[in-house]
Every structure is written in C-alpha cells, then in structure tokens.
Design an enzyme around this catalytic site. Structure first.
Site, PDB file in Angstrom:
ATOM      1  N   HIS A  10      47.929 -26.625  21.360  1.00  0.00           N
ATOM      2  CA  HIS A  10      46.901 -27.035  22.325  1.00  0.00           C
ATOM      3  C   HIS A  10      45.871 -27.921  21.640  1.00  0.00           C
ATOM      4  CE1 HIS A  10      44.070 -24.066  20.720  1.00  0.00           C
ATOM      5  NE2 HIS A  10      44.990 -23.136  20.850  1.00  0.00           N
ATOM      6  N   GLY A  32      40.919 -14.173  15.751  1.00  0.00           N
ATOM      7  CA  GLY A  32      40.523 -15.223  16.689  1.00  0.00           C
ATOM      8  C   GLY A  32      40.523 -14.742  18.121  1.00  0.00           C
ATOM      9  N   ASP A  47      42.622 -26.977  16.586  1.00  0.00           N
ATOM     10  CA  ASP A  47      43.930 -27.602  16.775  1.00  0.00           C
ATOM     11  C   ASP A  47      43.855 -29.101  17.014  1.00  0.00           C
ATOM     12  OD1 ASP A  47      45.081 -25.211  16.334  1.00  0.00           O
ATOM     13  OD2 ASP A  47      45.665 -24.807  18.391  1.00  0.00           O
ATOM     14  N   ASN A  91      19.894 -33.367  16.863  1.00  0.00           N
ATOM     15  CA  ASN A  91      21.151 -34.059  17.120  1.00  0.00           C
ATOM     16  C   ASN A  91      22.054 -33.145  17.947  1.00  0.00           C
ATOM     17  OD1 ASN A  91      23.517 -35.571  17.032  1.00  0.00           O
ATOM     18  ND2 ASN A  91      23.996 -35.003  14.924  1.00  0.00           N
TER      19      ASN A  91
END
Length: 541
Positions: free
Chosen positions: A9, A140, A306, A500
């Site tokens: 992905h 994860g 990824d 930022n």
C-alpha cells in the site's frame, strides 16, 4: 533508466534518471490525489507523461510492478531496510524495521533486524505472524487499535494518536493495556493478537473490511474496555479517557521500540542504527531511541512507511549493479523538477483571482519576512517535492512561532483539523542547539526532542503540551533559499525559527505541482503564496 514501484500500500515510483539522478514520487500526490493511494500506476503515468522521463520509461531497465489488482508479495522488509541503510551514508550499521506487516516469501513479517555493510544487507532476525493474512500480533497494528480505542475513526491516524498521547496522564488504562502488550527482558516484545483483532472487529475492521464479529469469549475484552471508560469511544470526539488511552499506548510503544533497538545493538554490535517501517514515523519513540538507546548515531529515512518501498527497491538495484550513484540522502527533495513555464502557466490560470509579482530573491524574502512578522500565514512552494509525508521547506505552510495563538489559528482557520495537533519548528542548523536539546542535525523531522526551557517562551506556537517539538534542522547546503529565509527572519526577530506544517487541504496529501499549490491557496485561509520566485496574494472579493 531504471524504475521501481511500490507493490504494497502507499503506492509510488522511484527511478534512476539519465545522469544518475534519483527521482521519487508517491502516488497520492498525483491523479485523484487520494491520501495513501495504493495504485502505483498513478505516479508512473505522471512521470511517463513528463518530457524529461517519458522516452526512457518502458525500456529494459523498467521494473515497474502494477499493484492495482492487489498487494504483491515481495521482500517487504528488505526494501524498507535498503531505503534507510543505503540512504544513511553509513559504511556499517544495524537496521531495525518495525511496521504492521509485510511479506517475505510466504512469511508475514512484522519486525526485522539487519546488519548493513559494504557487502550488502544480511538478515539477523525477524518476527512473523504465526498464520493468516493479518498480523494481529504486530506492534504496528496494536498501535492502530489503540488509536481506534482512543477515538480515531479512520485508518492511518497513528500520527494523531501520538499527538493526542501528550495530553494523557498515567491511568488505569496503562495497566489494562499492559495485559496485552509489552517488552521482554531480551528486547523482544509480546502483543496478544486478541486485543488488536477484537478492537478492530468492533470498529474499522467491521466497517471497512467486513470482518466477522469476534467470538463471545473474545468480545468480553471489548466490553471491558468500553465499561472502563466514561462513555464508549466516539470517532472524532476526544475526552480525557481518549487522551489517557493514547498515552498508555504510546508508553508501551516506546518501551517496545527501545527494547528492540537495544536488542539490535546486542545482535549486531554496531554503534549506528538505521530505522524504517511505519512505526519509525513515531518521532517521539525515535527520540527515545536517540536519547536513551545505545547507539552513537541514528538515521531515520524520510519515507520510512510504504511510500518509501520503491526507493528501497531502486537502491538495492543500484548497489547490486555497482552503479556509480551516491545514494546518501542529504536532503529529501527527490520529486520531479518543474519548469518556470509550468509555474507561470499555473499563475496565469488563477490570474483573475490573484495579484502577483515575480521578484528577485532578496526582495522576495524581505516581503515574506514582513508578512510573517505581521502574523500572516504563507504557503511556500519551491522546486522538487519532499520524499515522505513531511513538509521540509518545499511544500510548506510557514508562520511566526513567537505568536502563542498561531497553532490554534492554523489548526482551526487554515487547515481545519484537530485542535491537539502540533506543528513543527524549522530552525537553522547552526543555531538549533540554542532552542532544542539535540545531539546532532535532524534534517527530516524524524525526532521529537525537548525544547530548552529557556527558549519555550520565544517559540510558544512550536512547543507541544509535553514540552517537545518535532524539529527540522536546515543547513545551507540542504536548501540555500529556505536557509536564507530563516536567517533573515532571525535577523529581524532574534529567532531563526519558523513554524512549518504541510501544505495541503484537509484530507488531502501535500501539494505537488504548481497548479496544486495555486488551487490550495485559493481554497485555504492563507494570506500569501510563494511559488518559486512569484509572490501571490488574493484579490479582494
């Protein structure tokens, strides 16, 4: 010409252009501009249609993999490891890859340790799911489930979970989560897959992927967590329970990642560490490794998720073929270049809505500093886009960090996003130590570090509630123009730091092209846009 595509992905393409220049582009930035787009064809077609690259793509060096029909089983963790080791410039290092999951042959790998040397990358150890197509025992996926339990109503919200965790406090939720996950004495970790599966089966797994309800004996776990809260989790509505759950998950994640880093050090004996995988986007955990870990040097690739897979595949081929290409990532500006003609065409297309002037650099920067000091919020588009999800001065929104209310203003009125999300400070590298407790440069915004107590009142909009900031240091050799802007803002204010954040609208990826920047400028509550050498402001309605 050599090109590779992401086959998992977060699609994207990386290629070696004639002359040895590396070009990389995430698919989410182009086409229908959908965040986390899986379809690598979008980036490939975009590059193919550009005159500089089109005649070279499709030749014998083209390794494009079409993943539009589904995810492809390739050596997922090897590609992560290659992106960070070969990008680091280290001659030798331990490499730690931690993410949700990815295949190596038929093994669904969740964590891997490698040793990188001049001879290449050698797998030292890996952890893999015991069976199935979903690694519920990965750290994860555990952290994703924690986020859902804390009110995140979508996938890919781990960064929001990390931000929310700073508002949490030690609570009974930490003890509850420790029943299901934690680090071991040897640095390995445990995650009870029932926790991840049950949480997702009651939420995103059911809603988005049609997961079946859990077995009754497992459903009890979900009911226990719901009863332990003041109310059930409501996506997008965050209360103190949500903050405390996020905090508990973050504590456990940091303990696990630090344990893995120490294990990688014991297994390899290296004083240097390279990090990749989606978990390496957790800049607070990365900061713990730098501060409390055993390594002298730590490198985090700018695209550890990824969207960096294609770069890893390309760098593997570069090294395997012995091509004379410098793969060290001194900057993250790997997107395709855009011509002045393209910039001017984008300006002309919105000409009836804007006032604009093309300026030499000195007056351009002086005008921007004037606006920033007046409290304006400025879109900043320059040159080649950044590799990875973070704006590093080429696709940025800039503001004055000295104004305490600036963070809330940008969250609410400019980016239309959650109130608790922080913004990163960008600082000239040579003065970073005056403001931040850094042990070295941090060019890719990969580390959350403490803001020095004496400096917090100088840049209040850049300081998160826990006293930390996800800092980006900028050296002149990385980006001369942005470095000069910081210096001139510092000369005017005494603070060579700017707030930022990524230049994008809500639920969109970073702008890529000049036209993207102009459209976003008109749609957002921005005061001005710098597009290359052009300064744009909106005509009065």
């Amino acid at each position: 010409m050599h090109s590779h595509a992401t086959s998992w992905h977060d699609g994207g393409v990386a290629m070696l252009a004639p002359g040895g220049e590396i070009v990389a582009l995430a698919s989410e930035r182009v086409g229908d501009r959908r965040k986390h787009s899986w379809d690598s064809r979008l980036a490939y077609r975009f590059l193919r249609d550009r005159p500089a690259y089109g005649r070279h793509l499709g030749g014998p060096g083209d390794r494009f993999v079409d993943n539009s029909g589904g995810l492809r089983r390739e050596d997922h963790h090897l590609h992560h490891a290659a992106s960070t080791f070969y990008g680091s410039g280290f001659d030798e290092a331990a490499v730690l890859v931690v993410d949700g999951q990815g295949y190596r042959h038929d093994r669904l790998v969740t964590t891997s340790v490698w040793r990188g040397t001049a001879a290449g990358l050698r797998l030292v150890e890996e952890l893999a799911a015991s069976s199935g197509v979903f690694a519920a025992e990965s750290i994860g996926h555990f952290y994703t489930a924690v986020g859902v339990l804390a009110g995140m109503g979508q996938l890919n919200c781990e960064g929001k979970t990390m931000a929310l965790a700073a508002y949490g406090r030690p609570s009974h939720f930490l003890d509850r989560l420790r029943r299901f996950a934690g680090t071991r004495d040897d640095g390995r970790y445990r995650v009870d897959p029932r926790f991840t599966s049950v949480v997702l089966a009651n939420t995103l797994g059911r809603e988005q992927f049609g997961w079946a309800p859990p077995e009754p004996q497992d459903q009890v776990l979900w009911e226990e967590f719901v009863r332990a809260r003041a109310r059930p989790p409501v996506p997008g509505c965050f209360d103190q329970d949500d903050m405390d759950i996020a905090h508990a998950g973050q504590v456990i994640l940091e303990e696990i990642v630090l344990g893995l880093a120490r294990r990688a050090h014991r297994l390899t004996g290296s004083p240097r560490l390279c990090l990749a995988g989606g978990v390496a986007l957790n800049c607070v955990a990365n900061g713990r490794i730098v501060r409390d870990g055993p390594f002298r040097e730590v490198f985090v690739v700018p695209a550890p998720g990824d969207d960096g897979q294609a770069v890893g595949k390309l760098l593997l081929e570069v090294k395997a073929r012995g091509l004379p290409v410098d793969t060290t990532m001194r900057t993250a500006y790997y997107g395709p270049p855009y011509s002045e003609d393209e910039v001017e065409a984008a300006v002309a297309a919105v000409g009836e809505h804007v006032e604009h002037a093309r300026l030499d650099e000195a007056p351009l920067l002086a005008a921007v500093v004037d606006r920033l000091c007046d409290g304006q919020v400025v879109g900043w588009w320059q040159g080649r886009s950044e590799l990875g999800p973070r704006a590093l001065g080429h696709r940025s929104i800039l503001a004055d960090p000295r104004r305490a209310g600036m963070r809330d203003h940008i969250n609410a009125a400019v980016k239309d996003r959650e109130w608790f999300r922080p913004f990163a400070p960008m600082v000239v590298e040579e003065r970073a130590g005056e403001f931040f407790e850094l042990q070295g440069p941090s060019p890719f915004m990969a580390l959350a570090v403490d803001v020095r107590p004496a400096a917090r009142h100088l840049i209040p909009a850049a300081v998160h509630v826990d006293g930390k900031a996800r800092v980006q240091t900028l050296g002149r050799e990385q980006d001369r123009r942005c470095h000069r802007l910081l210096r001139e803002f510092g000369a005017r204010t005494g603070v060579p730091v700017l707030l930022n954040t990524s230049f994008n609208r809500r639920d969109e990826p970073l702008v890529e092209t000049p036209s993207d920047a102009c459209r976003a400028f008109l749609a957002m509550n921005l005061d001005a846009l710098v597009l290359g050498d052009h300064l744009l402001t909106k005509r009065p309605a």
